[in-house]
Design a protein around this motif. Structure first.
Motif, PDB file in Angstrom:
ATOM      1  N   VAL A  56     -31.694-142.425 -19.418  1.00 10.76           N
ATOM      2  CA  VAL A  56     -32.569-142.508 -18.245  1.00 10.76           C
ATOM      3  C   VAL A  56     -31.805-143.121 -17.068  1.00 10.76           C
ATOM      4  CG1 VAL A  56     -34.624-143.659 -17.310  1.00 10.76           C
ATOM      5  CG2 VAL A  56     -34.737-142.525 -19.542  1.00 10.76           C
ATOM      6  N   ARG A  57     -31.100-144.215 -17.325  1.00 10.92           N
ATOM      7  CA  ARG A  57     -30.358-144.904 -16.265  1.00 10.92           C
ATOM      8  C   ARG A  57     -29.317-143.980 -15.635  1.00 10.92           C
ATOM      9  NH1 ARG A  57     -28.427-148.815 -19.154  1.00 10.92           N
ATOM     10  NH2 ARG A  57     -26.364-147.947 -19.407  1.00 10.92           N
ATOM     11  N   GLU A  58     -28.650-143.159 -16.438  1.00  4.47           N
ATOM     12  CA  GLU A  58     -27.598-142.278 -15.933  1.00  4.47           C
ATOM     13  C   GLU A  58     -28.117-140.944 -15.402  1.00  4.47           C
ATOM     14  OE1 GLU A  58     -24.687-142.038 -19.057  1.00  4.47           O
ATOM     15  OE2 GLU A  58     -24.044-144.118 -18.738  1.00  4.47           O
ATOM     16  N   GLY A  59     -29.432-140.731 -15.477  1.00  4.67           N
ATOM     17  CA  GLY A  59     -30.011-139.508 -14.933  1.00  4.67           C
ATOM     18  C   GLY A  59     -29.984-138.314 -15.869  1.00  4.67           C
ATOM     19  N   ALA A  60     -29.565-138.503 -17.112  1.00  3.11           N
ATOM     20  CA  ALA A  60     -29.575-137.408 -18.073  1.00  3.11           C
ATOM     21  C   ALA A  60     -30.999-137.085 -18.520  1.00  3.11           C
ATOM     22  CB  ALA A  60     -28.709-137.738 -19.286  1.00  3.11           C
ATOM     23  N   LEU A  61     -31.909-138.067 -18.374  1.00  2.00           N
ATOM     24  CA  LEU A  61     -33.328-137.888 -18.670  1.00  2.00           C
ATOM     25  C   LEU A  61     -34.145-138.449 -17.513  1.00  2.00           C
ATOM     26  CD1 LEU A  61     -33.541-138.989 -22.431  1.00  2.00           C
ATOM     27  CD2 LEU A  61     -33.606-136.655 -21.526  1.00  2.00           C
ATOM     28  N   VAL A  62     -35.301-137.834 -17.267  1.00  2.78           N
ATOM     29  CA  VAL A  62     -36.226-138.279 -16.222  1.00  2.78           C
ATOM     30  C   VAL A  62     -37.466-138.837 -16.908  1.00  2.78           C
ATOM     31  CG1 VAL A  62     -37.619-137.549 -14.247  1.00  2.78           C
ATOM     32  CG2 VAL A  62     -35.367-136.494 -14.663  1.00  2.78           C
ATOM     33  N   PRO A 103     -35.583-133.669 -19.816  1.00  3.68           N
ATOM     34  CA  PRO A 103     -34.320-133.332 -19.162  1.00  3.68           C
ATOM     35  C   PRO A 103     -34.584-132.988 -17.697  1.00  3.68           C
ATOM     36  CG  PRO A 103     -34.551-132.154 -21.238  1.00  3.68           C
ATOM     37  CD  PRO A 103     -35.875-132.787 -20.951  1.00  3.68           C
ATOM     38  N   PRO A 104     -33.618-133.204 -16.810  1.00  2.00           N
ATOM     39  CA  PRO A 104     -33.835-132.959 -15.378  1.00  2.00           C
ATOM     40  C   PRO A 104     -34.182-131.512 -15.045  1.00  2.00           C
ATOM     41  CG  PRO A 104     -31.766-134.118 -15.735  1.00  2.00           C
ATOM     42  CD  PRO A 104     -32.313-133.773 -17.079  1.00  2.00           C
ATOM     43  N   ASP A 105     -33.761-130.557 -15.879  1.00  2.00           N
ATOM     44  CA  ASP A 105     -34.039-129.151 -15.582  1.00  2.00           C
ATOM     45  C   ASP A 105     -35.398-128.688 -16.103  1.00  2.00           C
ATOM     46  OD1 ASP A 105     -33.169-129.366 -18.212  1.00  2.00           O
ATOM     47  OD2 ASP A 105     -32.157-127.427 -18.214  1.00  2.00           O
ATOM     48  N   VAL A 106     -36.145-129.559 -16.771  1.00  2.08           N
ATOM     49  CA  VAL A 106     -37.497-129.231 -17.236  1.00  2.08           C
ATOM     50  C   VAL A 106     -38.476-129.757 -16.189  1.00  2.08           C
ATOM     51  CG1 VAL A 106     -39.241-129.664 -19.008  1.00  2.08           C
ATOM     52  CG2 VAL A 106     -36.858-129.277 -19.665  1.00  2.08           C
ATOM     53  N   PRO A 107     -39.277-128.857 -15.587  1.00  2.00           N
ATOM     54  CA  PRO A 107     -40.190-129.313 -14.533  1.00  2.00           C
ATOM     55  C   PRO A 107     -41.342-130.146 -15.100  1.00  2.00           C
ATOM     56  CG  PRO A 107     -40.488-126.968 -14.935  1.00  2.00           C
ATOM     57  CD  PRO A 107     -39.325-127.415 -15.779  1.00  2.00           C
ATOM     58  N   ASP A 108     -41.788-131.079 -14.282  1.00  3.24           N
ATOM     59  CA  ASP A 108     -42.957-131.873 -14.631  1.00  3.24           C
ATOM     60  C   ASP A 108     -44.180-130.958 -14.588  1.00  3.24           C
ATOM     61  OD1 ASP A 108     -44.474-134.119 -15.239  1.00  3.24           O
ATOM     62  OD2 ASP A 108     -44.597-134.786 -13.161  1.00  3.24           O
TER      63      ASP A 108
END
Length: 178
Positions: free
Chosen positions: A18-24, A33-38
């Motif tokens: 989460v801290r490194e931006g690999a997960l939102v 993952p950042p490429d999965v839309p909310d």
């Protein structure tokens, strides 16, 4: 995977991702993952383990699942039939009431329809954030005053806190008029 939990990776690896931006972050202990839309479906997946299966998520937490709030609230509320046992480690405040009879289903989660969730937010949650959320929904056109009043009409006049709830519904509908 579209949703990961801290238990899937371990708490330290999860926090680092989460801290490194690999997960939102989606909700406490759940991230995407950042490429999965909310989406409401993703939020329902994140919320489902917190809510007993026999209950209906309501209030601001339901509004968050529906996509009407950006972040989940600090306290979650659910409604179920009177007399149910509170499960161990239950992470929601449990209530009984008419909301249990009118759930929508989003993925694995039973969730109150938005108008009913607004009424329950006004009933159980601190007035300032609840009023702000409901007023925003009325002003944005996601909810009409008639829908809010119709959801409130099913509440018993003899129920605890009815006069306070009626005054909050009146106040928020009056404040939403142009």
């Amino acid at each position: 995977m579209i949703l990961l939990r801290a238990t899937d990776l371990g708490p330290l690896a999860f926090a680092r991702a989460v801290r490194e931006g690999a997960l939102v972050p989606v909700a406490d202990g759940a991230a995407r993952p950042p490429d999965v839309p909310d989406s409401p479906g993703l939020r329902a997946l994140a919320a489902a383990p917190r809510v007993p299966g026999w209950s209906v998520l309501s209030g601001s937490a339901a509004l968050w699942v529906h996509g009407w709030r950006d972040r989940p609230p600090p306290t979650w509320h659910a409604v179920g039939p009177r007399g149910q046992q509170r499960p161990r480690r239950c992470l929601v405040a449990l209530h009984s009431g008419v909301t249990a009879a009118v759930p929508d289903r989003i993925g694995p989660l039973r969730v109150a329809p938005p108008a009913r969730a607004c009424v329950d937010a006004l009933r159980w949650e601190p007035p300032r954030p609840a009023l702000a959320a409901v007023l925003a929904a009325l002003r944005d056109g996601r909810l009409t005053a008639d829908e809010l009043r119709a959801a409130f009409a099913s509440d018993s006049r003899l129920g605890d806190g009815y006069p306070r709830l009626a005054s909050l519904v009146d106040a928020v509908t009056a404040a939403s008029r142009p």
